[in-house]
Design a protein around this motif. Structure first.
Motif, short mmCIF file in Angstrom:
data_model
loop_
_atom_site.label_atom_id
_atom_site.label_comp_id
_atom_site.label_asym_id
_atom_site.label_seq_id
_atom_site.Cartn_x
_atom_site.Cartn_y
_atom_site.Cartn_z
N VAL A 1 0.86 -1.19 0.00
CA VAL A 1 0.00 0.00 0.00
C VAL A 1 0.89 1.24 0.00
N TYR A 2 0.75 2.04 -1.07
CA TYR A 2 1.59 3.22 -1.25
C TYR A 2 0.83 4.53 -1.07
N GLY A 3 -0.49 4.47 -1.06
CA GLY A 3 -1.23 5.72 -0.96
C GLY A 3 -2.72 5.48 -1.10
N PHE A 4 -3.42 6.49 -1.59
CA PHE A 4 -4.88 6.42 -1.69
C PHE A 4 -5.33 6.93 -3.05
N TYR A 5 -6.62 6.83 -3.30
CA TYR A 5 -7.18 7.45 -4.49
C TYR A 5 -8.46 8.18 -4.12
N ILE B 1 2.51 16.35 -10.98
CA ILE B 1 1.95 15.28 -11.81
C ILE B 1 3.13 14.61 -12.53
N PRO B 2 3.64 13.51 -11.99
CA PRO B 2 4.83 12.88 -12.58
C PRO B 2 4.52 12.18 -13.89
N GLU B 3 5.51 12.11 -14.78
CA GLU B 3 5.35 11.29 -15.96
C GLU B 3 5.31 9.82 -15.52
N LEU C 1 -1.80 9.77 -11.74
CA LEU C 1 -1.15 9.70 -10.44
C LEU C 1 -0.60 11.08 -10.11
N VAL C 2 -0.77 11.52 -8.88
CA VAL C 2 -0.23 12.82 -8.46
C VAL C 2 0.48 12.68 -7.13
N LYS D 1 0.98 10.24 -2.02
CA LYS D 1 0.93 9.72 -3.38
C LYS D 1 -0.48 9.22 -3.63
N CYS D 2 -1.12 9.72 -4.69
CA CYS D 2 -2.50 9.30 -4.89
C CYS D 2 -2.90 9.35 -6.36
#
Length: 269
Positions: A194-198, A214-216, A251-252, A263-264
């Motif tokens: 688990v790295y984050g949420f949405y 906003i990463p590539e 992803l942002v 991270k979401c």
């Protein structure tokens, strides 16, 4: 080597295996070290597709193990001048031949549908991918490819006895849970993924006090950090909205303050 490559490799290395055992995959899992040591200065990773870049990272990590003797990677299997599949890698580990398949995914826990199988809840951010679909494809297509006559014919030059080959799976993933939902049961898979949420785009105003990056897609591997170009809420919202209108869920990174980042995914659904 540029800094982005180093950060991407570090992000790949530290990503855990999605599965805690082979009970769900029905194939042995290949566990690779999760600690970053170093990269050779002349390391050259060329792929600009995330899945293929991860394959390069896996190959690099394996080739630097003393117990590994490399055979071949990315073998396109042909039948009547058409490609019927690809074998990610063949190598000897401790003198035993291994067929390896590699997967790196980003999955969100679906709340729009109800499922009987807990694994069905894990879907891709654009709702076009699913964990169960990938497991079925591995079981019914990718691993059986080794035993097809076309594959045996193409591997004749390598003097490999197919009957002696063991099959292994490297399956890494980043998981994202619904925003502020702490009632999700993910016991079936590795909770360390688990790295984050949405959150749905319709609720994006909850983050109007934060900065956005906003990463590539290749940088989806990277943990958020401060040394990027941050945008204010209104500018980021405009950019995100363009992707939402195309039914894409970006992803942002969210900058809460100078030391706290999130991270979401912002979903169109």
């Amino acid at each position: 080597m540029n800094k982005s490559t180093l950060l991407r490799y570090k992000g790949y290395v530290k990503t855990p295996s999605l599965f805690k055992s082979n009970d769900l995959t029905h194939v042995d899992l290949l566990e690779l070290p999760l600690t970053f040591k170093s990269l050779d200065r002349d390391s050259d990773f060329k792929n600009q597709r995330l899945g293929k870049l991860v394959e390069e990272f896996v190959f690099y990590q394996l080739k630097h193990q003393t117990s590994v003797n490399w055979i071949i990677e990315n073998i396109q299997i042909q039948k009547e001048q058409q490609t019927i599949g690809e074998i990610d890698a063949l190598f000897y580990m401790k003198e035993k031949p291994i067929h390896l398949e590699i997967v790196y995914k980003f999955y969100l826990y679906d709340t729009l549908e109800s499922y009987t199988n807990p694994l069905f809840y894990w879907i891709g951010p654009n709702r076009k991918d699913a964990l169960c679909y990938k497991l079925e494809k591995l079981k019914n297509k990718q691993f059986p490819l080794l035993y097809k006559n076309e594959t045996k014919h193409q591997l004749e030059d390598y003097n490999i006895n197919i009957a002696e080959v063991s099959q292994k799976l490297c399956f890494k993933a980043q998981l994202f849970l619904p925003y502020k939902r702490d009632d999700i049961n993910i016991d079936a898979i590795n909770e360390q993924c688990v790295y984050g949420f949405y959150i749905s785009y319709k609720d994006i105003n909850l983050f109007e006090a934060y900065k956005f990056h906003i990463p590539e897609k290749l940088d989806w591997l990277i943990d958020p950090h401060n040394n990027v170009e941050w945008q204010d809420f209104n500018r980021a919202k405009d950019l995100i909205e363009k992707q939402i209108k195309e039914n894409r869920s970006p992803l942002v990174w969210l900058k809460v303050n100078n030391t706290k980042f999130e991270k979401c995914f912002i979903t169109f659904w």
